[in-house]
Design an enzyme around this catalytic site. Structure first.
Site, PDB file in Angstrom:
ATOM      1  N   ARG A  19     -53.944  -4.435  68.837  1.00  0.00           N
ATOM      2  CA  ARG A  19     -54.718  -5.113  67.802  1.00  0.00           C
ATOM      3  C   ARG A  19     -56.097  -5.439  68.364  1.00  0.00           C
ATOM      4  O   ARG A  19     -56.303  -5.455  69.580  1.00  0.00           O
ATOM      5  CB  ARG A  19     -54.005  -6.386  67.359  1.00  0.00           C
ATOM      6  CG  ARG A  19     -52.682  -6.126  66.650  1.00  0.00           C
ATOM      7  CD  ARG A  19     -51.844  -7.385  66.546  1.00  0.00           C
ATOM      8  NE  ARG A  19     -52.532  -8.434  65.798  1.00  0.00           N
ATOM      9  CZ  ARG A  19     -52.155  -9.709  65.798  1.00  0.00           C
ATOM     10  NH1 ARG A  19     -51.114 -10.103  66.516  1.00  0.00           N
ATOM     11  NH2 ARG A  19     -52.815 -10.596  65.075  1.00  0.00           N
ATOM     12  N   SER A  21     -57.940  -8.238  68.136  1.00  0.00           N
ATOM     13  CA  SER A  21     -58.310  -9.621  68.439  1.00  0.00           C
ATOM     14  C   SER A  21     -58.596  -9.789  69.928  1.00  0.00           C
ATOM     15  O   SER A  21     -58.140  -8.999  70.770  1.00  0.00           O
ATOM     16  CB  SER A  21     -57.194 -10.580  68.021  1.00  0.00           C
ATOM     17  OG  SER A  21     -56.081 -10.461  68.890  1.00  0.00           O
ATOM     18  N   LYS A  91     -43.183 -11.400  70.430  1.00  0.00           N
ATOM     19  CA  LYS A  91     -42.737 -12.168  69.261  1.00  0.00           C
ATOM     20  C   LYS A  91     -43.143 -11.518  67.946  1.00  0.00           C
ATOM     21  O   LYS A  91     -42.576 -11.837  66.892  1.00  0.00           O
ATOM     22  CB  LYS A  91     -43.252 -13.609  69.319  1.00  0.00           C
ATOM     23  CG  LYS A  91     -44.742 -13.774  69.195  1.00  0.00           C
ATOM     24  CD  LYS A  91     -45.139 -15.241  69.323  1.00  0.00           C
ATOM     25  CE  LYS A  91     -46.642 -15.435  69.244  1.00  0.00           C
ATOM     26  NZ  LYS A  91     -47.201 -15.048  67.948  1.00  0.00           N
ATOM     27  N   ASP A  92     -44.114 -10.595  67.982  1.00  0.00           N
ATOM     28  CA  ASP A  92     -44.555  -9.922  66.760  1.00  0.00           C
ATOM     29  C   ASP A  92     -43.720  -8.692  66.439  1.00  0.00           C
ATOM     30  O   ASP A  92     -43.865  -8.115  65.353  1.00  0.00           O
ATOM     31  CB  ASP A  92     -46.020  -9.481  66.890  1.00  0.00           C
ATOM     32  CG  ASP A  92     -46.985 -10.652  66.940  1.00  0.00           C
ATOM     33  OD1 ASP A  92     -46.625 -11.734  66.444  1.00  0.00           O
ATOM     34  OD2 ASP A  92     -48.091 -10.479  67.482  1.00  0.00           O
ATOM     35  N   THR A 139     -50.243 -25.002  61.248  1.00  0.00           N
ATOM     36  CA  THR A 139     -49.496 -23.946  61.911  1.00  0.00           C
ATOM     37  C   THR A 139     -49.127 -22.892  60.883  1.00  0.00           C
ATOM     38  O   THR A 139     -48.877 -23.212  59.718  1.00  0.00           O
ATOM     39  CB  THR A 139     -48.215 -24.467  62.589  1.00  0.00           C
ATOM     40  OG1 THR A 139     -47.484 -23.352  63.127  1.00  0.00           O
ATOM     41  CG2 THR A 139     -47.323 -25.220  61.616  1.00  0.00           C
ATOM     42  N   SER A 141     -46.486 -20.968  61.284  1.00  0.00           N
ATOM     43  CA  SER A 141     -45.104 -20.622  61.610  1.00  0.00           C
ATOM     44  C   SER A 141     -44.104 -21.476  60.840  1.00  0.00           C
ATOM     45  O   SER A 141     -44.091 -22.705  60.979  1.00  0.00           O
ATOM     46  CB  SER A 141     -44.872 -20.793  63.116  1.00  0.00           C
ATOM     47  OG  SER A 141     -43.504 -20.805  63.430  1.00  0.00           O
ATOM     48  N   ARG A 143     -40.970 -21.442  61.479  1.00  0.00           N
ATOM     49  CA  ARG A 143     -40.083 -21.959  62.536  1.00  0.00           C
ATOM     50  C   ARG A 143     -40.583 -23.299  63.069  1.00  0.00           C
ATOM     51  O   ARG A 143     -39.803 -24.249  63.213  1.00  0.00           O
ATOM     52  CB  ARG A 143     -40.006 -20.943  63.683  1.00  0.00           C
ATOM     53  CG  ARG A 143     -39.331 -21.474  64.949  1.00  0.00           C
ATOM     54  CD  ARG A 143     -39.554 -20.551  66.135  1.00  0.00           C
ATOM     55  NE  ARG A 143     -40.956 -20.337  66.425  1.00  0.00           N
ATOM     56  CZ  ARG A 143     -41.711 -21.164  67.144  1.00  0.00           C
ATOM     57  NH1 ARG A 143     -41.192 -22.280  67.639  1.00  0.00           N
ATOM     58  NH2 ARG A 143     -42.982 -20.904  67.372  1.00  0.00           N
ATOM     59  N   ARG A 144     -41.878 -23.363  63.366  1.00  0.00           N
ATOM     60  CA  ARG A 144     -42.419 -24.614  63.898  1.00  0.00           C
ATOM     61  C   ARG A 144     -42.311 -25.743  62.879  1.00  0.00           C
ATOM     62  O   ARG A 144     -41.885 -26.849  63.205  1.00  0.00           O
ATOM     63  CB  ARG A 144     -43.880 -24.415  64.300  1.00  0.00           C
ATOM     64  CG  ARG A 144     -44.076 -23.572  65.547  1.00  0.00           C
ATOM     65  CD  ARG A 144     -45.541 -23.285  65.800  1.00  0.00           C
ATOM     66  NE  ARG A 144     -45.737 -22.470  66.995  1.00  0.00           N
ATOM     67  CZ  ARG A 144     -46.663 -21.530  67.118  1.00  0.00           C
ATOM     68  NH1 ARG A 144     -47.488 -21.285  66.105  1.00  0.00           N
ATOM     69  NH2 ARG A 144     -46.783 -20.842  68.231  1.00  0.00           N
ATOM     70  N   ARG A 161     -54.168 -19.569  59.030  1.00  0.00           N
ATOM     71  CA  ARG A 161     -54.121 -18.161  59.427  1.00  0.00           C
ATOM     72  C   ARG A 161     -55.348 -17.814  60.257  1.00  0.00           C
ATOM     73  O   ARG A 161     -56.288 -18.575  60.369  1.00  0.00           O
ATOM     74  CB  ARG A 161     -54.060 -17.259  58.182  1.00  0.00           C
ATOM     75  CG  ARG A 161     -52.768 -17.332  57.381  1.00  0.00           C
ATOM     76  CD  ARG A 161     -51.577 -16.805  58.140  1.00  0.00           C
ATOM     77  NE  ARG A 161     -51.850 -15.533  58.823  1.00  0.00           N
ATOM     78  CZ  ARG A 161     -51.867 -14.340  58.230  1.00  0.00           C
ATOM     79  NH1 ARG A 161     -51.622 -14.251  56.941  1.00  0.00           N
ATOM     80  NH2 ARG A 161     -52.117 -13.244  58.935  1.00  0.00           N
ATOM     81  N   GLY A 162     -55.318 -16.599  60.814  1.00  0.00           N
ATOM     82  CA  GLY A 162     -56.422 -16.129  61.643  1.00  0.00           C
ATOM     83  C   GLY A 162     -56.001 -16.013  63.089  1.00  0.00           C
ATOM     84  O   GLY A 162     -54.970 -16.549  63.498  1.00  0.00           O
ATOM     85  N   ASN A 163     -56.801 -15.287  63.872  1.00  0.00           N
ATOM     86  CA  ASN A 163     -56.484 -15.209  65.297  1.00  0.00           C
ATOM     87  C   ASN A 163     -56.723 -16.565  65.951  1.00  0.00           C
ATOM     88  O   ASN A 163     -57.219 -17.496  65.309  1.00  0.00           O
ATOM     89  CB  ASN A 163     -57.283 -14.090  65.977  1.00  0.00           C
ATOM     90  CG  ASN A 163     -58.786 -14.292  65.898  1.00  0.00           C
ATOM     91  OD1 ASN A 163     -59.284 -15.386  66.117  1.00  0.00           O
ATOM     92  ND2 ASN A 163     -59.519 -13.239  65.576  1.00  0.00           N
ATOM     93  N   THR A 166     -60.162 -18.097  65.709  1.00  0.00           N
ATOM     94  CA  THR A 166     -60.480 -18.494  64.339  1.00  0.00           C
ATOM     95  C   THR A 166     -59.807 -19.810  63.987  1.00  0.00           C
ATOM     96  O   THR A 166     -60.418 -20.700  63.371  1.00  0.00           O
ATOM     97  CB  THR A 166     -60.038 -17.403  63.348  1.00  0.00           C
ATOM     98  OG1 THR A 166     -60.732 -16.187  63.641  1.00  0.00           O
ATOM     99  CG2 THR A 166     -60.311 -17.814  61.913  1.00  0.00           C
ATOM    100  N   ARG A 167     -58.545 -19.942  64.377  1.00  0.00           N
ATOM    101  CA  ARG A 167     -57.828 -21.189  64.080  1.00  0.00           C
ATOM    102  C   ARG A 167     -58.441 -22.377  64.807  1.00  0.00           C
ATOM    103  O   ARG A 167     -58.546 -23.481  64.258  1.00  0.00           O
ATOM    104  CB  ARG A 167     -56.347 -21.031  64.451  1.00  0.00           C
ATOM    105  CG  ARG A 167     -55.553 -20.246  63.408  1.00  0.00           C
ATOM    106  CD  ARG A 167     -54.126 -20.038  63.838  1.00  0.00           C
ATOM    107  NE  ARG A 167     -54.027 -18.936  64.794  1.00  0.00           N
ATOM    108  CZ  ARG A 167     -52.954 -18.685  65.537  1.00  0.00           C
ATOM    109  NH1 ARG A 167     -51.903 -19.483  65.483  1.00  0.00           N
ATOM    110  NH2 ARG A 167     -52.925 -17.645  66.358  1.00  0.00           N
ATOM    111  N   CYS A 255     -40.451 -12.963  61.331  1.00  0.00           N
ATOM    112  CA  CYS A 255     -41.550 -13.938  61.415  1.00  0.00           C
ATOM    113  C   CYS A 255     -41.436 -15.021  60.359  1.00  0.00           C
ATOM    114  O   CYS A 255     -41.901 -16.141  60.545  1.00  0.00           O
ATOM    115  CB  CYS A 255     -42.892 -13.217  61.269  1.00  0.00           C
ATOM    116  SG  CYS A 255     -43.280 -12.122  62.639  1.00  0.00           S
TER     117      CYS A 255
END
Length: 339
Positions: A19, A21, A91-92, A139, A141, A143-144, A161-163, A166-167, A255
């Site tokens: 990717r 990023s 994880k992706d 977040t 996620s 899961r989180r 969202r975002g890399n 960005t976050r 995910c």
């Protein structure tokens, strides 16, 4: 000659896909550096591309409903022979890979925990329990969120969202709604931003594969699989991720499903324990289970792999017995039978 048809003495020039990023490039450069250090005769070009998950930034990942959000475009290039291997955040990676694709190696895991990063406006605070009631934590996620709502019911959670860069920028913006973000320790460390971490969340189970890098290759490219396995593979991380991925596969998660895990080695690296949680998105219900496996000294790789897979399957079975299916089916109802 195409990548899949070349022989080992001809494969001195390779192409790796990743990717685009900054974090993905750092991770890929780390893998390339380790590979070429052991094989100085090999040169590796980096090919970057944007995936579906990178392109769609205005919808929560849990609502996109695609388990290959960050892998499909890379796998298409791999299948076409445009690249020789791919470096992913483990994880992706979906637990079911595309046809003719294989997880060939897993690199040594770094800290897999989640971390808290406070906004500039809240620089006097360090922990989530110090934030006032109603504070917004960002977040992307599920899961989180499902675990954090159980632990910090006084907080509100909002998708972001975002890399990673960005976050962080969204967090620190003057008009930011976020008091804090929850991010992976590994990503912050790889970006050199670990100084912003104010709390590590030992009470939150991490994502399957978090903190590890997965190397994907074509299943029929024997040379490439052997090269990355011997140059980049880390057996303890490989076995831990096999167990985690089998758990997620057995529970049909991804995910967008709130499955958290923790694997730990003990007894001088002979025993692997796996702890897991499945929680409802609102945090109201949760199912937990754990088990361990002892690996025979001197066992061959296939026997060790089978032992790790069995561990993941056993924990998944325990979770289903305790009601995990009810939670998962409520999130993603099973498809109706064709009969």
């Amino acid at each position: 000659m195409s990548a899949s048809g070349a022989t080992s003495d001809q494969r001195t020039k390779l192409r790796v896909g990743t990717r685009s990023s900054k974090l993905a490039l750092i991770q890929t450069e780390h893998a390339v550096e380790q590979l070429t250090k052991q094989h100085p005769e090999i040169s590796v070009d980096v090919a970057t591309m944007k995936t579906i998950g990178d392109k769609i930034q205005d919808i929560a990942m849990s609502k996109i409903g695609d388990k290959g959000l960050f892998t499909k475009e890379l796998e298409a290039a791999l299948e076409a022979g445009e690249i020789d291997f791919v470096v992913h955040s483990a994880k992706d990676m979906p637990t079911q890979l595309a046809d003719n694709m294989e997880l060939a190696a897993v690199m040594e895991r770094v800290d897999p925990r989640d971390a808290v990063v406070m906004s500039v406006k809240n620089k006097d605070k360090k922990r989530l329990d110090e934030l006032p009631s109603g504070s917004v934590v960002g977040t992307g996620s599920v899961r989180r969120v499902s675990q954090l709502r159980r632990l910090y019911p006084h907080l509100e959670f909002m998708d972001i969202r975002g890399n990673l860069n960005t976050r962080m920028a969204k967090l620190d913006a003057e008009d930011s709604p976020y008091a804090a973000l929850v991010l992976a320790v590994a990503g912050m460390q790889r970006l050199g931003a670990q100084a912003r971490i104010t709390q590590t969340l030992d009470n939150v189970l991490h994502a399957v594969g978090q903190g590890a890098l997965g190397i994907e290759a074509r299943a029929d490219d024997v040379y490439m699989k052997q090269l990355v396995a011997t140059s980049l593979g880390h057996t303890p991380t490989w076995l831990a991720c096999l167990a985690e991925r089998q758990l997620m596969r057995a529970l049909e998660g991804g995910c967008s499903v709130p499955i958290g895990v923790r694997t730990q080695w003990s007894n001088e690296g002979s025993t692997l324990s796996l702890q897991a949680i499945v929680a409802s998105p609102d945090g109201a219900e949760a199912v937990e289970a754990d088990a361990s496996a002892t690996f025979a000294s001197g066992a061959d790789a296939s026997a060790a792999d089978a032992c790790a897979v069995d561990l993941g399957a056993r924990v998944a079975a325990l979770m289903r017995e305790r009601g995990a299916s009810k939670i998962l089916d409520a999130i993603h109802p099973p498809e109706p039978s064709a009969n």
